[in-house]
Enzyme design. Structure first.
Site, PDB file in Angstrom:
ATOM      1  N   ASN A  49       0.984  -1.018   0.271  1.00  0.00           N
ATOM      2  CA  ASN A  49       0.325  -0.007  -0.219  1.00  0.00           C
ATOM      3  C   ASN A  49       0.727   0.893   0.011  1.00  0.00           C
ATOM      4  O   ASN A  49       0.591   1.879   0.526  1.00  0.00           O
ATOM      5  CB  ASN A  49      -1.392   0.049   1.184  1.00  0.00           C
ATOM      6  CG  ASN A  49      -0.269  -0.056   2.533  1.00  0.00           C
ATOM      7  OD1 ASN A  49       1.010   0.318   2.472  1.00  0.00           O
ATOM      8  ND2 ASN A  49      -1.017  -0.801   4.228  1.00  0.00           N
ATOM      9  N   HIS A  57      -8.213   6.055   9.611  1.00  0.00           N
ATOM     10  CA  HIS A  57      -6.482   5.613   9.553  1.00  0.00           C
ATOM     11  C   HIS A  57      -7.498   4.290   8.153  1.00  0.00           C
ATOM     12  O   HIS A  57      -8.167   3.089   8.201  1.00  0.00           O
ATOM     13  CB  HIS A  57      -6.248   4.821  10.338  1.00  0.00           C
ATOM     14  CG  HIS A  57      -5.159   4.231  10.102  1.00  0.00           C
ATOM     15  ND1 HIS A  57      -4.608   3.388  10.411  1.00  0.00           N
ATOM     16  CD2 HIS A  57      -4.332   3.988   8.669  1.00  0.00           C
ATOM     17  CE1 HIS A  57      -2.700   3.358   9.589  1.00  0.00           C
ATOM     18  NE2 HIS A  57      -2.921   3.619   8.360  1.00  0.00           N
ATOM     19  N   GLN A  61      -6.050   4.142  18.138  1.00  0.00           N
ATOM     20  CA  GLN A  61      -7.306   3.031  17.139  1.00  0.00           C
ATOM     21  C   GLN A  61      -7.969   2.384  17.963  1.00  0.00           C
ATOM     22  O   GLN A  61      -7.712   1.268  17.628  1.00  0.00           O
ATOM     23  CB  GLN A  61      -6.599   2.798  16.189  1.00  0.00           C
ATOM     24  CG  GLN A  61      -5.486   3.758  15.355  1.00  0.00           C
ATOM     25  CD  GLN A  61      -4.516   3.953  13.790  1.00  0.00           C
ATOM     26  OE1 GLN A  61      -4.522   4.726  13.034  1.00  0.00           O
ATOM     27  NE2 GLN A  61      -4.891   2.673  13.529  1.00  0.00           N
TER      28      GLN A  61
END
Length: 395
Positions: A154, A346, A322
């Site tokens: 990614n 995110h 998170q």
């Protein structure tokens, strides 16, 4: 208990009936003719209706990286959950006899040293994506637990998000859009804090795969200068190609930049690196973008610097916790003109394109492991009892 004995015990338990996880009934997942079945636990994020409507959301609990049928056909047990917080979570309960753990940076199951000690069967951790800082890597080294990630899966996705974040800050995009949503029209209120990217000095803190891609994408904007700070220098060929100059002192680096983008892994040397002391050395009114890891920055210090005008904007998609709590300062912080906040959940590295790549890469890592085949060297963070990368600091 050996891995094979534990697997046999699970085969018997599975044969007795279906299991319940998060209110969902799971059919038995073991091929009872297999004596080599391993327990694979995946901690993914809940996709809800979006995941049901979009099967390409592979990184979700609902779509399970697209590997359930394949794993079960191999005789392995596959547990997937998003429940990861606390000792009563599915993650911590199931971890105790797990052989392989799959996690993701977007909804990380934090594998602490304490949890490693409670998982005697654990032999392999796979990060579906890039960034394994949610795993205690030193503990993994000591326990000879291999840690792999899908390197490169990614990096383009994140680099593009960096570019978007830089532009939305510099062009004052968010307040301009919010003005339109309110039904208002006062060009001067947004134009007074909007600038061009051309002619600015832009620096990346970290010049690895993502940092280099960002520099490459910045070059056509005709900046005044491109800088980088990294303990490892770029090759002369790369530095010339990118037109980037290395600054070896961190405070000197930040003091020269109009825009700083963080593209470094989180480890002992980078945790809390951007704090009140370092922010004092930023060029006043600079913009800061962080798509690396939230904990590289001290949240309260960044919010205070934005409020006082020491920095003009902060954007990114990574948070020190998170999911981020509702009272996290980065949700609400503003500069003195009511803008300067470009924070989002995110997702920079979990576009549909990226999910296809990291799901495929996760399957390949597992397949190599089952067959005893060599792994791609770039994917190995921790090998058998040692670090195989310098990405997480100089070891």
């Amino acid at each position: 208990m050996s891995v094979l004995a534990a697997s046999f015990k699970r085969n018997i338990a599975s044969a007795k009936g279906a299991r319940m996880l998060n209110g969902r009934t799971l059919a038995p997942t073991i091929n009872h003719n297999s004596s080599a079945g391993l327990k694979v636990l995946a901690v993914l994020y809940k996709g809800g209706d979006a995941a049901k409507q979009e099967p390409r959301l592979l990184g979700t609990v609902e779509n399970q990286l697209g590997i359930r049928e394949w794993l079960e056909s191999q005789g392995h047990e596959y547990i997937v959950t998003d429940d990861k917080e606390g000792p009563n979570s599915v993650f911590q309960k199931e971890l105790k006899d797990t052989d392989i753990l799959i996690t993701t940076p977007f909804h990380p199951g934090y594998l602490t040293r304490e949890l490693v000690e409670k998982a005697p069967n654990l032999k392999l951790c796979v990060t579906a994506g890039v960034g394994s800082d949610h795993i205690d890597l030193n503990a993994a080294v000591e326990k000879k637990i291999q840690v792999l990630e899908v390197t490169g899966s990614n990096v383009v996705s994140v680099a593009e998000h960096v570019m978007m974040s830089i532009l939305l800050l510099v062009r004052n995009f968010v307040p301009a859009h919010e003005m339109i949503e309110r039904g208002e029209w006062q060009v001067s209120d947004v134009a007074r804090n909007a600038y061009d990217l051309e002619g600015k000095t832009i620096g990346t803190l970290g010049a690895g795969r993502i940092g280099r891609l960002v520099l490459e994408r910045l070059k056509p904007f005709n900046p005044k200068e491109l800088l980088y700070y990294d303990y490892a220098a770029l090759s002369p060929e790369n530095a010339e190609k990118l037109g980037a100059r290395r600054v070896e002192d961190l405070k000197e680096f930040v003091s020269q930049c109009d825009i700083i983008t963080i593209n470094a892994p989180l480890h002992e040397g980078t945790r809390g690196l951007v704090n009140a002391d370092l922010l004092k050395h930023f060029k006043k009114g600079a913009w800061l973008v962080n798509t690396a890891r939230g904990a590289i920055c001290v949240a309260e210090d960044v919010a205070a610097a934005l409020k006082t005008g020491q920095i003009n904007g902060y954007a990114g998609d990574v948070w020190n916790v998170q999911p981020a709590p509702k009272d996290h300062p980065w949700r609400y912080m503003k500069n003195h003109l009511g803008g300067g906040n470009g924070m989002v959940p995110h997702y920079s590295g979990t576009t549909l394109d990226a999910q296809a790549r990291y799901a495929k890469g996760t399957k390949q890592i597992l397949e190599n492991y089952f067959k005893g085949a060599a792994q791609e060297p770039a994917n190995i963070i921790v090998g058998l009892g040692k670090y195989e990368t310098k990405s997480y600091g100089q070891r």
